[in-house]
Design a protein around this motif. Structure first.
Motif, PDB file in Angstrom:
ATOM      1  N   LEU A 352     -11.733 -96.102-105.177  1.00 47.49           N
ATOM      2  CA  LEU A 352     -11.484 -97.074-106.230  1.00 47.49           C
ATOM      3  C   LEU A 352     -12.264 -98.354-105.947  1.00 47.49           C
ATOM      4  CD1 LEU A 352      -7.680 -96.602-106.711  1.00 47.49           C
ATOM      5  CD2 LEU A 352      -9.446 -96.116-108.374  1.00 47.49           C
ATOM      6  N   LEU A 353     -12.441 -98.611-104.679  1.00 50.86           N
ATOM      7  CA  LEU A 353     -13.111 -99.846-104.278  1.00 50.86           C
ATOM      8  C   LEU A 353     -13.696 -99.627-102.900  1.00 50.86           C
ATOM      9  CD1 LEU A 353     -13.234-102.974-105.173  1.00 50.86           C
ATOM     10  CD2 LEU A 353     -11.522-103.247-103.423  1.00 50.86           C
ATOM     11  N   LYS A 354     -14.876-100.099-102.686  1.00 52.84           N
ATOM     12  CA  LYS A 354     -15.450-100.032-101.350  1.00 52.84           C
ATOM     13  C   LYS A 354     -16.258-101.307-101.138  1.00 52.84           C
ATOM     14  CE  LYS A 354     -17.524 -96.644 -98.277  1.00 52.84           C
ATOM     15  NZ  LYS A 354     -16.366 -96.330 -97.464  1.00 52.84           N
ATOM     16  N   GLU A 355     -15.846-102.051-100.176  1.00 49.04           N
ATOM     17  CA  GLU A 355     -16.494-103.343 -99.964  1.00 49.04           C
ATOM     18  C   GLU A 355     -16.733-103.559 -98.476  1.00 49.04           C
ATOM     19  OE1 GLU A 355     -13.666-105.964-101.611  1.00 49.04           O
ATOM     20  OE2 GLU A 355     -14.419-105.791-103.648  1.00 49.04           O
ATOM     21  N   SER A 356     -17.750-104.322 -98.181  1.00 48.72           N
ATOM     22  CA  SER A 356     -17.982-104.738 -96.797  1.00 48.72           C
ATOM     23  C   SER A 356     -17.978-106.257 -96.762  1.00 48.72           C
ATOM     24  CB  SER A 356     -19.333-104.232 -96.299  1.00 48.72           C
ATOM     25  OG  SER A 356     -19.337-102.841 -96.362  1.00 48.72           O
ATOM     26  N   ILE A 357     -17.254-106.773 -95.842  1.00 50.27           N
ATOM     27  CA  ILE A 357     -17.116-108.230 -95.765  1.00 50.27           C
ATOM     28  C   ILE A 357     -17.528-108.661 -94.375  1.00 50.27           C
ATOM     29  CG2 ILE A 357     -15.562-110.168 -96.109  1.00 50.27           C
ATOM     30  CD1 ILE A 357     -13.903-107.284 -97.146  1.00 50.27           C
ATOM     31  N   VAL A 358     -18.285-109.716 -94.320  1.00 50.56           N
ATOM     32  CA  VAL A 358     -18.644-110.271 -93.018  1.00 50.56           C
ATOM     33  C   VAL A 358     -17.563-111.275 -92.636  1.00 50.56           C
ATOM     34  CG1 VAL A 358     -20.370-111.526 -91.715  1.00 50.56           C
ATOM     35  CG2 VAL A 358     -21.066-109.997 -93.542  1.00 50.56           C
ATOM     36  N   ILE A 359     -16.987-111.051 -91.475  1.00 47.93           N
ATOM     37  CA  ILE A 359     -15.923-111.940 -91.018  1.00 47.93           C
ATOM     38  C   ILE A 359     -16.287-112.454 -89.634  1.00 47.93           C
ATOM     39  CG2 ILE A 359     -13.535-111.909 -90.157  1.00 47.93           C
ATOM     40  CD1 ILE A 359     -12.735-110.379 -92.530  1.00 47.93           C
ATOM     41  N   ASP A 360     -16.025-113.714 -89.442  1.00 50.31           N
ATOM     42  CA  ASP A 360     -16.231-114.351 -88.143  1.00 50.31           C
ATOM     43  C   ASP A 360     -15.604-113.471 -87.056  1.00 50.31           C
ATOM     44  OD1 ASP A 360     -16.427-116.013 -86.037  1.00 50.31           O
ATOM     45  OD2 ASP A 360     -14.959-117.478 -86.744  1.00 50.31           O
ATOM     46  N   HIS A 361     -16.412-113.076 -86.068  1.00 49.62           N
ATOM     47  CA  HIS A 361     -15.858-112.140 -85.084  1.00 49.62           C
ATOM     48  C   HIS A 361     -14.824-112.804 -84.180  1.00 49.62           C
ATOM     49  CE1 HIS A 361     -19.172-113.946 -82.825  1.00 49.62           C
ATOM     50  NE2 HIS A 361     -18.463-113.672 -81.758  1.00 49.62           N
ATOM     51  N   GLN A 362     -14.692-114.140 -84.282  1.00 49.55           N
ATOM     52  CA  GLN A 362     -13.628-114.792 -83.509  1.00 49.55           C
ATOM     53  C   GLN A 362     -12.244-114.507 -84.090  1.00 49.55           C
ATOM     54  OE1 GLN A 362     -14.125-115.804 -80.778  1.00 49.55           O
ATOM     55  NE2 GLN A 362     -16.182-116.642 -80.617  1.00 49.55           N
ATOM     56  N   ARG A 363     -12.222-113.841 -85.231  1.00 52.37           N
ATOM     57  CA  ARG A 363     -10.912-113.514 -85.795  1.00 52.37           C
ATOM     58  C   ARG A 363     -10.372-112.197 -85.268  1.00 52.37           C
ATOM     59  NH1 ARG A 363      -9.584-117.148 -89.482  1.00 52.37           N
ATOM     60  NH2 ARG A 363     -11.212-118.157 -90.677  1.00 52.37           N
ATOM     61  N   GLY A 364     -11.209-111.437 -84.604  1.00 56.09           N
ATOM     62  CA  GLY A 364     -10.744-110.207 -83.981  1.00 56.09           C
ATOM     63  C   GLY A 364     -10.530-109.095 -84.976  1.00 56.09           C
ATOM     64  N   LYS A 365      -9.699-108.162 -84.586  1.00 53.90           N
ATOM     65  CA  LYS A 365      -9.446-106.989 -85.425  1.00 53.90           C
ATOM     66  C   LYS A 365      -8.461-107.325 -86.539  1.00 53.90           C
ATOM     67  CE  LYS A 365      -9.821-103.755 -81.612  1.00 53.90           C
ATOM     68  NZ  LYS A 365      -8.940-103.077 -80.667  1.00 53.90           N
ATOM     69  N   ILE A 366      -8.310-106.345 -87.407  1.00 58.98           N
ATOM     70  CA  ILE A 366      -7.347-106.531 -88.497  1.00 58.98           C
ATOM     71  C   ILE A 366      -6.008-105.962 -88.046  1.00 58.98           C
ATOM     72  CG2 ILE A 366      -6.858-106.037 -90.902  1.00 58.98           C
ATOM     73  CD1 ILE A 366     -10.083-105.316 -90.654  1.00 58.98           C
ATOM     74  N   ASP A 391      -6.083-112.836 -84.545  1.00 57.97           N
ATOM     75  CA  ASP A 391      -5.789-114.214 -84.109  1.00 57.97           C
ATOM     76  C   ASP A 391      -4.710-114.851 -84.979  1.00 57.97           C
ATOM     77  OD1 ASP A 391      -7.164-114.554 -86.435  1.00 57.97           O
ATOM     78  OD2 ASP A 391      -8.352-116.234 -85.740  1.00 57.97           O
ATOM     79  N   HIS A 392      -3.993-114.035 -85.742  1.00 62.66           N
ATOM     80  CA  HIS A 392      -2.881-114.448 -86.600  1.00 62.66           C
ATOM     81  C   HIS A 392      -3.328-115.210 -87.835  1.00 62.66           C
ATOM     82  CE1 HIS A 392       0.137-114.326 -82.992  1.00 62.66           C
ATOM     83  NE2 HIS A 392      -0.568-113.234 -83.128  1.00 62.66           N
ATOM     84  N   SER A 393      -4.608-115.254 -88.098  1.00 60.18           N
ATOM     85  CA  SER A 393      -5.026-115.948 -89.317  1.00 60.18           C
ATOM     86  C   SER A 393      -4.837-115.029 -90.516  1.00 60.18           C
ATOM     87  CB  SER A 393      -6.475-116.398 -89.200  1.00 60.18           C
ATOM     88  OG  SER A 393      -7.307-115.281 -89.047  1.00 60.18           O
ATOM     89  N   LEU A 394      -4.855-115.623 -91.679  1.00 63.88           N
ATOM     90  CA  LEU A 394      -4.542-114.906 -92.906  1.00 63.88           C
ATOM     91  C   LEU A 394      -5.734-115.068 -93.847  1.00 63.88           C
ATOM     92  CD1 LEU A 394      -2.056-113.495 -94.202  1.00 63.88           C
ATOM     93  CD2 LEU A 394      -1.493-115.678 -95.202  1.00 63.88           C
ATOM     94  N   LEU A 395      -6.228-113.946 -94.385  1.00 56.37           N
ATOM     95  CA  LEU A 395      -7.391-113.994 -95.268  1.00 56.37           C
ATOM     96  C   LEU A 395      -7.053-113.319 -96.573  1.00 56.37           C
ATOM     97  CD1 LEU A 395     -10.129-112.581 -92.887  1.00 56.37           C
ATOM     98  CD2 LEU A 395      -9.561-114.949 -93.194  1.00 56.37           C
ATOM     99  N   LEU A 396      -7.572-113.832 -97.650  1.00 55.05           N
ATOM    100  CA  LEU A 396      -7.473-113.115 -98.916  1.00 55.05           C
ATOM    101  C   LEU A 396      -8.886-112.703 -99.314  1.00 55.05           C
ATOM    102  CD1 LEU A 396      -5.342-112.364-101.185  1.00 55.05           C
ATOM    103  CD2 LEU A 396      -6.664-113.976-102.510  1.00 55.05           C
ATOM    104  N   GLY A 494      -3.787-115.762 -78.158  1.00 56.74           N
ATOM    105  CA  GLY A 494      -4.850-115.779 -77.164  1.00 56.74           C
ATOM    106  C   GLY A 494      -6.101-116.455 -77.679  1.00 56.74           C
ATOM    107  N   LYS A 495      -5.959-117.236 -78.701  1.00 57.00           N
ATOM    108  CA  LYS A 495      -7.098-117.961 -79.249  1.00 57.00           C
ATOM    109  C   LYS A 495      -6.986-119.419 -78.826  1.00 57.00           C
ATOM    110  CE  LYS A 495      -9.885-118.132 -83.405  1.00 57.00           C
ATOM    111  NZ  LYS A 495     -10.001-117.810 -84.812  1.00 57.00           N
TER     112      LYS A 495
END
Lengths: 981, 296
Positions: A352-366, A391-396, A494-495
């Motif tokens: 239904l959807l396929k996307e690639s997003i570049v995310i700051d690698h300091q945010r770690g895994k999902i 790193d407990h951050s929240l992204l939309l 741990g950040k």
């Protein structure tokens, strides 16, 4: 009479304090406040209706919040108590947010638009159990909207309208671990395991909770983990060996099962598989160490492997997009990008959807993903995903972009240290100055207008804006007053973040690789952060660095992790994972030639390890070998021990940085009558300016100032619990002041009928602590001041003249101390979360206590209120000395809240840092929110205020000079005329 | 403030008393003392012998039972093992309400053996620790754990070897012992050898003191009514007290006026009216005398 005097003094004080406090337009000039929510556990989207699109979240900091889906701002938020852990979150009736908390015993409904609490019901129970919140999704609004809550061993049906418990079915006697509640039209099925091998299913009447049917099935083997519901009547679970998947089929109350080896599904199976708790219709996700397997369950109970994604993937719950179509999202990490796929459960080949997003690698895994759909302008399905990162951050994420992100890791600050900013380099271009000169003049003209009250409202707004975004305060260089610093905070994820004190922005952040989950280190936790290297001699070309100490797990017996970070760039310089543990870290008062501070790390096997591991450090330590003392507190056994270094370790492997130590002294508190509840020491970097205190009768008292003092508060073992559990006769509080070199008890005192929790602060020669007085039913604060009697003879001027005083003689802990302690107690209205004291560069400025109140605010209380010398009727001389008449309670002056109108939700700690300017102290308070401000306990006596109008001064001088000239000319003329006459 | 200092002074003074008399202070539960064979009792002439009859009376009256107990002091040289060094003996008072306290502590130290003296010399040479330990429970030694304390050996030698114990107790438990030299021991510690190899010991027993109570201004709570009373008070003050500042000038003005009037009358009456004028003045009494003063 006394009242009147007190009132007058209070009035006077309130006026003086008024000048300490802020004016309305000063808010935000020197302080900043940041709101956070913490790591999101549950999220529910609310986007059906037109109007504000929002997402409701509950977090690990026990926050319920409603976030704006467009910008990520907080619409409303509630911080529940620390013990009120949220277990479930959902929306009921389309207008209430329902939260289940405190192990399933408190159910609350919050109004969706504004967050007002609508109702609350408590669901008592006897047995501790898992708690489940189940709100049946009826598309048509039913008249009796049930909320099913399982918690504390019983199932409750609660009315969604008013929170009334309609019926209750107790499962406490059934020894069943309920893991699922399934509702079909009129029957509620409750499924769960008893003893991990027996499946029980109960059918209840949805109307009244009457037990309709009861089925059991015993499996011939045990199971591992939790039952996962795949479809309405199908469950999957792993067997206890974690090698087989068991499919449990429930048909008309009959239980049947079949099983399948995981190795039949996939060949390369490694590690321990776990079923992920994502709810997908007809599917489930199995996490092995290297892969996430998506497995489909056919109607016949057969398993089909549909996809295999490499590790680091997260799978969302399913989402119904139309009548019988269900979509779900999964993300995985690869090539520095995040690949988000949304698939239809029934039609696997089609994305239904396929996307690639570049995310700051300091945010770690999902960590978690929540997905929501919307209708695009072309009437196709669009999806947005809310992602919780490592790193407990929240992204939309929407349309392949990060719409907004929140740094919610900052809600769980563990430890704080500070660093100076770089020194300003020479060579500022002239053009820049010239350009700024006009701006500068314009700014001052505006200010002048403001001062002369001729400014228009527009000008006033401009002035305020100018003040708020004063570029001075957010510069990345060191300032003359030392107001600009970096706050380096370590978070639970741990950040490490560096925040600028000027505006609170994140200068850099690093997710420490050494504090990430790895095979060697299962559950790493960051413990402390220390200043490792503070260059003074080479401040221009060397960067300061900080040391982060962590350990591989919650217990003290797990190995330590050390990480060194550059404080300017945020790069990890090096990391060590030594074999020893880190029970205690002691920064020594010695630095090597590169100004690295020596640290001793004490492990749990009676060894001390020296860092940095250089021969030079060894030399320095050898030189001071016999002068290193420390203590350890064993709160469980009620023993405090003093230690000193002995010799190099006697081990098979020679390690010259390892030392054995010996116990020099011990204090054993009787376990039947005392229990250690709090210990406090002075800050190691505290500066004391005046050694003596001059009394009103010109008598001199010498402060007993020793760095090696420890304050210990012990409570009666019975009274170590909560307030109200014991009677006053059973409660007492014993306080001690110990010398940590020799173990001498310098002062010992019992407060009868009092109990903890004890919060306090130790500074100079005094300690202030806060506790509860059961007899008076009030909180109290006590002060103890210690004075040195061995120097008390040095009062005579002649002794000084003749040099017969002993003030220059070295002080030793081995000398017998002759101290006297003075103490006094006062009532204090609030209960307290933290106490700190202001610290200034040279310790001249008078001190204020910073009290973090239960209302999550920070109150500044003058230390003069906690003076043991206060008497009911102070003499004139004492009054002039600033002694306040004795009152039984400490005043709370609302203007002296340094947080003014703000709240630092979930306040946990307060940190004070001296600025270079003696009058000013920097205060950082952290909890779920962060707050920073500057305070001047004796006002800024050593500098002009920021809004001082230089233009007005200049103008006045110019006017005066002009006037002088004019009058001079006039007088000359008059003289001449007189002479001509 | 001064009373506190006085108290401290008296404490230290009585402390001084304690270490040169071993019998008279029997009843003082605060201090015990060393009954060492080396120390000649009352050898120091400038300490007066104490006389504290009051506490003795207090303790004989209290309903309590005594029993004698002993516990030993161990010592170690540097990292050596602990060995016996002496004995404490004390009275255990059992109070009627169930509490137990130690009183009348006495200490006798074993003389140092040749070997121990040698070890001590070594400690002095290396500036190492001389360590002592006590049981944490006096009834069932060692209790939960030993109480350890140590001191740099170089702090102890004076004339002989001087030591000072402050034992912190809580009922029958010993919490901690402050052990060290009775005087100062500044760093860097000089190496000096004792003249005599005998310990001069001072011992003190210390119990927890009670925290000063929070001042409660009960009258402040009732302040509502009393405050009103205070407001009424000024009305109760005498008329004179309230308006003296107006009354005195008023009186002066009145008197001034009267005297002037009288003078005018005298002038009018002249010599004839002398006698009745005089009479009037006489009958006016005080006023007359005042007027007289003015006339003078």
């Amino acid at each position: 009479m006394a009242i009147r005097v007190f009132l007058i003094v209070l009035l006077f004080l309130s006026f003086t304090n008024l000048t300490y406090s802020l004016y309305e337009d000063q808010v935000g000039l020197m302080d900043w406040h940041q709101k956070y929510i913490g790591k999101v556990k549950h999220a529910v989207f609310h986007t059906q209706k037109t109007g504000r699109k929002r997402v409701l979240v509950s977090t690990e900091e026990n926050v319920v919040a409603s976030l704006d889906l467009r910008h990520g701002e907080i619409f409303w938020r509630h911080v529940l108590g620390t013990n009120d852990v949220i277990d479930g979150l959902d929306i009921a009736l389309g207008k209430y947010v329902i939260t289940l908390s405190s192990d399933g015993s408190i159910l609350r409904a919050w109004n969706l638009p504004d967050g007002q609490m609508v109702w609350e019901s408590s669901l008592p129970g006897s047995k501790a159990s898992k708690s489940i919140l189940h709100i049946p999704k009826n598309l048509k609004a039913d008249k009796d909207d049930l909320i099913l809550v399982y918690g504390k061993g019983s199932l409750n049906a609660v009315s969604g309208v008013d929170g009334e418990v309609l019926w209750k079915k107790d499962f406490a006697g059934e020894s069943i671990e309920v893991s699922h509640i399934i509702q079909s039209s009129d029957v509620i099925y409750v499924a769960g395991f008893a003893d991990s091998s027996k499946i029980s299913v109960y059918g209840l009447n949805a109307k009244n909770g009457e037990l309709l049917e009861n089925n059991h099935a015993a499996l011939p083997f045990g199971t591992f983990g939790e039952l996962l519901c795949v479809s309405g009547d199908m469950f999957v679970v792993l067997d206890e060996m974690r090698s087989k998947i068991v499919i449990v089929h429930l048909k008309n109350g009959e239980i049947s099962y079949n099983q399948k080896h995981i190795s039949d599904l996939t060949k390369d199976l490694a590690g321990q598989p776990v079923i992920l708790p994502s709810r997908l219709p007809g599917m489930f996700a199995l996490n092995t160490n290297s892969y996430v397997l998506l497995i489909k369950v056919t109607n016949q109970g057969e398993l089909v492997l549909v996809d295999k994604v490499n590790n680091g993937a997260a799978v969302s719950d399913s989402l119904s997009i139309s009548e019988d179509e269900h979509a779900f999202a999964f993300v995985h990490y690869g090539d520095n990008k995040i690949h988000l796929s949304v698939k239809n459960v029934n039609d696997w080949n089609h994305d239904l959807l396929k996307e690639s997003i570049v995310i700051d690698h300091q945010r770690g895994k999902i960590d978690k993903i929540f997905v929501n759909n919307y209708v695009r302008t072309d009437r196709s399905h669009g999806f947005r995903a809310l992602m919780v990162m490592e790193d407990h951050s929240l992204l939309l994420v929407q349309q392949g972009e990060i719409v907004w992100s929140r740094e919610d890791g900052l809600a769980s600050v563990v430890d704080v240290t500070t660093s100076e900013l770089p020194v300003q380099k020479e060579g500022v271009s002239v053009a820049k100055v010239e350009q700024n000169l006009f701006e500068w003049l314009k700014g001052h003209m505006l200010k002048l207008k403001g001062t002369l009250m001729i400014a228009s409202p527009d000008d006033l707004a401009a002035i305020q804006a100018l003040r708020l975004r004063s570029s001075e305060k957010s510069k990345m260089t060191r300032d003359h007053n030392g107001f600009r610093k970096l706050l380096i905070v370590l978070t639970r994820a741990g950040k490490v973040f560096a925040l600028h004190t000027g505006d609170g922005r994140v200068v850099w952040s690093i997710l420490l690789p050494s504090l990430r989950k790895s095979e060697a280190c299962e559950n790493p936790v960051g413990l402390h952060i220390y200043q490792w290297q503070v260059p003074h001699h080479h401040a221009l070309d060397e960067n300061p660095s900080v040391l982060v100490v962590g350990q591989c797990g919650p217990s003290l017996s797990t190995p330590a992790v050390l990480s060194f970070i550059d404080a300017y760039t945020g790069m990890e310089l090096k990391s060590l994972s030594p074999a020893h543990t880190a029970a205690q870290v002691i920064p020594l008062p010695y630095t090597d030639s590169t100004e690295q501070r020596l640290h001793l790390i004490i492990d749990d096997k009676q060894h001390a390890y020296l860092y940095p591991r250089t021969p030079e450090a060894i030399d320095i330590l050898k030189h001071e070998f016999s002068n290193v003392y420390w203590y350890s507190v064993d709160a469980d056994n009620g023993v405090i021990r003093g230690h000193a270094l002995k010799s190099n370790c006697i081990q098979e492997a020679v390690d010259e940085y390892c030392f054995d130590f010996r116990d020099l002294w011990s204090v054993v508190f009787p376990s039947e009558s005392e229990k250690i509840i709090a210990t406090m020491t002075r800050k190691s970097n505290e500066v004391v300016h005046t050694q003596a205190k001059v009394m009103t009768d010109y008598d001199v008292m010498y402060k007993y100032i020793s760095k090696n003092l420890l304050f210990v508060a012990n409570a009666a073992p019975k009274a170590a619990g909560e307030i109200g559990t014991v009677i006053p006769e059973e409660a007492w509080l014993v306080i001690y002041i110990l010398d940590t070199v020799t173990g001498r008890i310098l002062h010992r005192m019992t407060h009868h009928g009092c109990q903890g929790p004890v919060h306090g602060v130790f500074s100079e020669n005094w300690v202030v602590y806060h506790y509860f007085n059961l007899r008076a039913h009030r909180y109290e604060m006590s002060v103890v001041e210690i004075y040195d009697q061995s120097r008390a003879d040095n009062k005579d001027v002649w002794r000084f003249v003749l040099g017969k005083h002993n003030l220059t003689s070295p002080v030793s802990s081995y000398s017998r101390p002759e101290v006297i302690a003075k103490s006094q107690s006062y009532f204090f209205t609030h209960s307290v979360k933290a106490i700190e004291v202001t610290s200034t560069a040279k310790g001249i400025t008078s001190k204020q206590l910073l009290i973090g109140t239960i209302g999550d605010q920070v109150l500044a209380l003058d230390k003069r209120f906690l003076d043991p010398r206060r008497t009911v009727n102070p003499s004139q001389a004492e009054k002039e000395d600033g002694i306040i008449p004795l009152t039984d309670s400490l005043p709370i002056i609302s203007q002296s809240y340094i947080t003014h109108a703000l709240k630092v939700e979930g306040l946990r700690g307060i940190v004070t840092v001296p600025a270079k300017l003696e009058s000013t102290s920097l205060v950082f308070a952290y909890g779920v929110d962060l707050f920073f401000t500057q305070i001047a306990p004796s006002r800024t006596y050593d500098s002009l205020t920021e809004d001082f109008s230089y233009a007005l001064l200049l103008l006045t001088i110019v006017a005066l000079v002009a006037a002088i000239f004019v009058t001079w000319v006039l007088s000359e003329r008059k003289d001449l005329q007189d002479k001509w006459r | 403030m001064s009373s506190l200092r006085l108290f401290i002074l008296s404490l230290t003074l009585s402390l001084c008393f304690a270490f040169q008399s071993d019998e008279l202070l029997l009843d003082d539960d605060e201090f015990g003392l060393e009954g060492g064979n080396q120390q000649p009792p009352r050898s120091d002439p400038h300490f007066p012998s104490p006389s504290t009859p009051a506490p003795r009376k207090r303790f004989t009256e209290s309903s309590s039972s005594d029993s004698k107990i002993q516990f030993s002091l161990h010592h170690a040289f540097g990292d050596s093992d602990f060995s016996d060094a002496g004995n404490f003996s004390a009275r255990l008072k059992t109070w009627s309400h169930g509490g137990q306290t130690l009183t009348k502590l006495r200490f006798s130290r074993n003389p140092l053996t040749e070997e121990e003296q040698k070890k001590f010399q070594e400690l002095l040479q290396t500036d190492d620790f001389y360590r002592i330990r006590l049981p944490s429970n006096v009834l069932s030694p060692p209790g939960r754990d030993y109480i350890i304390s140590s001191v740099k050996a170089r702090c102890l030698p004076g004339e002989g070897l001087e030591e000072h114990f402050v034992i912190h107790t809580e009922g029958i438990n010993i919490l901690a012992v402050n052990y060290g030299a009775p005087g100062a021991c500044p760093y860097p510690r000089q190496l000096k050898r004792p003249v005599r190899w005998s310990f001069k010991s001072h011992t003190i027993l210390k119990n927890s003191e009670q925290a000063p109570r929070t001042p409660i201004f009960a009258e402040d709570v009732l302040g509502g009514e009393e405050g009103e009373g205070e407001l009424v008070k000024p009305v109760e003050r005498s008329f004179w007290a309230k308006y003296w500042m107006y009354l005195i000038p008023l009186g002066l003005i009145v008197m001034n006026a009267i005297t002037q009037a009288m003078n005018m009358a005298e002038e009018q009456v002249g010599g004839q009216g002398g006698a009745p004028g005089q009479q009037q003045a006489g009958s006016a009494g005080q006023r007359g005398s005042n007027a007289g003063v003015r006339r003078r």
